[in-house]
Design an enzyme around this catalytic site. Structure first.
Site, PDB file in Angstrom:
ATOM      1  N   PHE A 133       4.998   6.450   0.947  1.00 18.29           N
ATOM      2  CA  PHE A 133       5.755   6.194   2.118  1.00 18.29           C
ATOM      3  C   PHE A 133       7.242   5.464   1.706  1.00 18.29           C
ATOM      4  CE2 PHE A 133       6.329   3.064   5.922  1.00 18.29           C
ATOM      5  CZ  PHE A 133       7.128   3.998   6.488  1.00 18.29           C
ATOM      6  N   ALA A 137       6.615  -5.036  -5.071  1.00 22.04           N
ATOM      7  CA  ALA A 137       6.462  -5.006  -3.539  1.00 22.04           C
ATOM      8  C   ALA A 137       5.239  -5.993  -3.491  1.00 22.04           C
ATOM      9  CB  ALA A 137       6.122  -3.741  -3.281  1.00 22.04           C
ATOM     10  N   TYR A 155      -6.872  -6.501  -1.531  1.00 24.18           N
ATOM     11  CA  TYR A 155      -5.257  -5.919  -1.398  1.00 24.18           C
ATOM     12  C   TYR A 155      -4.418  -7.523  -1.588  1.00 24.18           C
ATOM     13  CZ  TYR A 155      -0.871  -4.173   0.277  1.00 24.18           C
ATOM     14  OH  TYR A 155       0.445  -3.885   0.566  1.00 24.18           O
ATOM     15  N   ARG A 167      -3.325   3.151   9.815  1.00 22.78           N
ATOM     16  CA  ARG A 167      -2.336   2.137  10.405  1.00 22.78           C
ATOM     17  C   ARG A 167      -2.122   2.275  11.737  1.00 22.78           C
ATOM     18  NH1 ARG A 167       1.042   0.279   5.261  1.00 22.78           N
ATOM     19  NH2 ARG A 167       1.207   2.538   4.944  1.00 22.78           N
ATOM     20  N   ASP A 195      -1.354   7.362 -13.703  1.00 21.28           N
ATOM     21  CA  ASP A 195      -1.945   6.307 -13.299  1.00 21.28           C
ATOM     22  C   ASP A 195      -1.263   4.875 -13.635  1.00 21.28           C
ATOM     23  OD1 ASP A 195      -3.483   3.990 -12.287  1.00 21.28           O
ATOM     24  OD2 ASP A 195      -5.505   5.056 -12.529  1.00 21.28           O
TER      25      ASP A 195
HETATM   26  N1  UDP Z   1      -4.850  -1.615  15.124  1.00 23.50           N
HETATM   27  C1  UDP Z   1      -5.565  -1.075  16.326  1.00 23.50           C
HETATM   28  N2  UDP Z   1      -5.934   0.255  16.243  1.00 23.50           N
HETATM   29  C2  UDP Z   1      -5.895   1.049  15.247  1.00 23.50           C
HETATM   30  C3  UDP Z   1      -5.300   0.423  14.066  1.00 23.50           C
HETATM   31  C4  UDP Z   1      -4.749  -1.059  13.870  1.00 23.50           C
HETATM   32  O1  UDP Z   1      -5.530  -1.928  17.204  1.00 23.50           O
HETATM   33  O2  UDP Z   1      -6.191   2.128  15.166  1.00 23.50           O
HETATM   34  C5  UDP Z   1      -4.412  -2.905  14.907  1.00 23.50           C
HETATM   35  C6  UDP Z   1      -4.957  -3.677  13.804  1.00 23.50           C
HETATM   36  O3  UDP Z   1      -6.334  -4.237  14.176  1.00 23.50           O
HETATM   37  C7  UDP Z   1      -4.177  -4.956  13.524  1.00 23.50           C
HETATM   38  C8  UDP Z   1      -2.650  -4.166  13.950  1.00 23.50           C
HETATM   39  O4  UDP Z   1      -3.118  -2.889  14.849  1.00 23.50           O
HETATM   40  O5  UDP Z   1      -4.210  -5.955  14.369  1.00 23.50           O
HETATM   41  C9  UDP Z   1      -1.954  -3.347  12.749  1.00 23.50           C
HETATM   42  O6  UDP Z   1      -2.749  -2.828  12.006  1.00 23.50           O
HETATM   43  P1  UDP Z   1      -2.335  -2.032  10.761  1.00 23.50           P
HETATM   44  O7  UDP Z   1      -3.581  -1.374  10.181  1.00 23.50           O
HETATM   45  O8  UDP Z   1      -1.224  -1.392  10.991  1.00 23.50           O
HETATM   46  O9  UDP Z   1      -1.803  -3.064   9.741  1.00 23.50           O
HETATM   47  P2  UDP Z   1      -1.828  -4.508   9.111  1.00 23.50           P
HETATM   48  O10 UDP Z   1      -0.934  -5.185   9.931  1.00 23.50           O
HETATM   49  O11 UDP Z   1      -3.240  -5.104  10.050  1.00 23.50           O
HETATM   50  O12 UDP Z   1      -1.947  -4.677   7.863  1.00 23.50           O
END
Ligand code: UDP
Length: 302
Positions: free
Chosen positions: A12, A115, A146, A187, A57
Site C-alpha cells: 500500500f 518505517a 509487530y 483494517r 524476501d
Molecule cells: N476495528 C473495528 N472493526 C473492524 C476492524 C477494526 O472496529 O472490522 C477497530 C479496531 O479494533 C481498532 C480500530 O478499528 O480499534 C482500528 O483498527 P485497524 O485494524 O484499522 O488498525 P489499528 O489501529 O488497530 O492498528
C-alpha cells in the site's frame, strides 16, 4: 539520476512511494516478496524504463548491483489480521529484513529511511503521543510480534547510525488510508467500506469508543519524502492529528456510501489500543509538514 531501493514497494505505502520517486525523476528498484503486497499496485510502472522489480524476501541476503543513493524499508505485514496470520514473518522482516537493508545502506553508502509505527507506543498511557514517550507494549500479546519487531527496528537503526555512521531516518507512521489498501486486509477502513458497499453489518470491535486518527496517504507520503530529505536522525511522528472514535468512523462510512448497513458490536481484540493520536509538533517544526486532506475529502477519493 539518483537511484532508490524501496523494500515493500508493491505494498500500500511502498507503491505510492514508487510513484512519488519515479515522478521526481529517480530510478526506482522495488523489492517485494508479494505476501501482502500485490503486483496490481505496481503493474502500471513496468513500462517505465527507470523502474525495476525484484521478487525477493528481504529477510534473505539482498544483492543489488550498481550505485544506490537512498533506501526505504517499507516491507512488513502491517494489519493486525495479517500479522496474526504471519507472526514469524512479521518478526523476521522487522528484524532480519531491517538488518539486511541497513547492511545494504552501509555497503552502498546510501541514506536509509525506515518505517516504524505508532504501535511502538502500544496501548498508550500518554495522549496524544509525543516522540519522547516510550510506550506501553505487551511483548507477548498478539500485537507483540509487530510492535516489538518495530521497536527492534528503531534500536538497530540507531545503532547503525551511531556505530557505523550510516545516514538513517525513522518515521513513526500512524493510521493511514487511501487507494490500494486491500479490501480484505482486516483494517477498520477497508473492512467498513466493503461491508457498507455490500450492505453487510459493520463489525465495530468492542463498544467502538476506542479512538484513532486517520491520515490520507498522499499527505503521509509527502511527509515521508520531507523526512528523507531532512537531516533529522531521531524518530518523527507522521500522521493526521484529527481523532475520531471507531463508532463515529463506522457511521461516517455508512453515511458516505449511502448504505443501509447497521453497526454490529463484536468482541474487542486483545490489547487493542484505547486511544491513538499523534503529536505532530516535531514534523511541523523540523519538516514544515502537516496534513492537508480532510477526512471527508480523503474518504470520498478512497
Ligand atoms: N476495528 C473495528 N472493526 C473492524 C476492524 C477494526 O472496529 O472490522 C477497530 C479496531 O479494533 C481498532 C480500530 O478499528 O480499534 C482500528 O483498527 P485497524 O485494524 O484499522 O488498525 P489499528 O489501529 O488497530 O492498528
Amino acid at each position: 539520476m539518483r537511484r532508490i531501493v524501496i523494500a515493500g514497494g508493491a505494498g500500500f505505502l511502498g507503491s505510492h512511494l514508487c510513484d512519488l520517486f519515479l515522478g521526481k525523476n529517480f530510478k526506482v528498484v522495488c523489492i517485494d516478496n508479494l505476501i501482502t503486497g500485490s503486483i496490481q499496485n505496481i503493474e502500471h510502472l513496468f513500462p517505465n524504463e527507470h523502474f525495476e522489480f525484484y521478487h525477493h524476501d528481504v529477510t534473505k541476503f539482498i544483492h543489488v548491483t550498481g550505485e544506490v543513493d537512498y533506501i526505504m524499508n517499507f516491507a512488513s505485514p502491517a494489519s493486525p489480521i495479517d500479522y496474526l496470520k504471519m507472526p514469524i514473518q512479521t518478526l523476521k522482516v522487522g528484524s532480519l529484513g531491517t538488518h539486511n537493508l541497513l547492511g545494504l545502506a552501509k555497503a552502498k553508502n546510501a541514506r536509509i529511511l525506515l518505517a516504524s509505527t505508532s504501535e511502538i507506543y502500544g496501548d498508550p498511557l500518554e495522549h496524544p503521543q509525543r516522540e519522547e514517550y516510550w510506550g506501553n507494549v505487551n511483548p507477548i500479546g498478539p500485537r507483540g510480534v509487530y510492535d516489538e519487531a518495530k521497536r527492534f527496528l528503531e534500536a538497530i537503526t540507531m545503532a547503525y547510525h551511531t556505530f557505523h555512521g550510516v545516514e538513517t531516518r525513522i518515521v513513526r507512521i500512524f493510521n493511514t488510508y487511501g487507494p490500494r489498501m486491500r479490501l480484505d486486509d482486516g483494517r477498520a477502513l477497508p473492512t467498513f467500506m466493503s461491508q457498507a458497499l455490500k450492505g453487510e453489518d459493520i463489525t465495530v470491535f468492542g463498544d467502538g469508543s476506542q479512538t484513532r486518527s486517520f491520515c490520507y496517504v498522499d499527505d503521509l507520503i509527502n511527509g515521508i519524502y520531507k523526512l528523507l530529505m531532512s537531516d533529522y536522525v531521531y524518530p518523527v511522528n507522521i500522521g493526521n492529528p484529527v481523532e475520531i472514535t471507531i463508532k463515529d468512523f463506522a457511521e461516517e462510512v455508512v453515511e458516505l456510501t449511502g448504505s443501509k448497513s447497521k453497526l454490529a458490536f463484536v468482541d474487542l481484540p486483545k490489547d487493542d489500543p484505547k486511544v491513538r493520536q499523534p503529536d505532530i509538533s516535531k514534523a511541523k517544526q523540523i519538516l514544515g509538514w502537516e496534513p492537508k486532506v480532510s477526512r471527508s475529502e480523503g474518504l470520498k477519493i478512497t
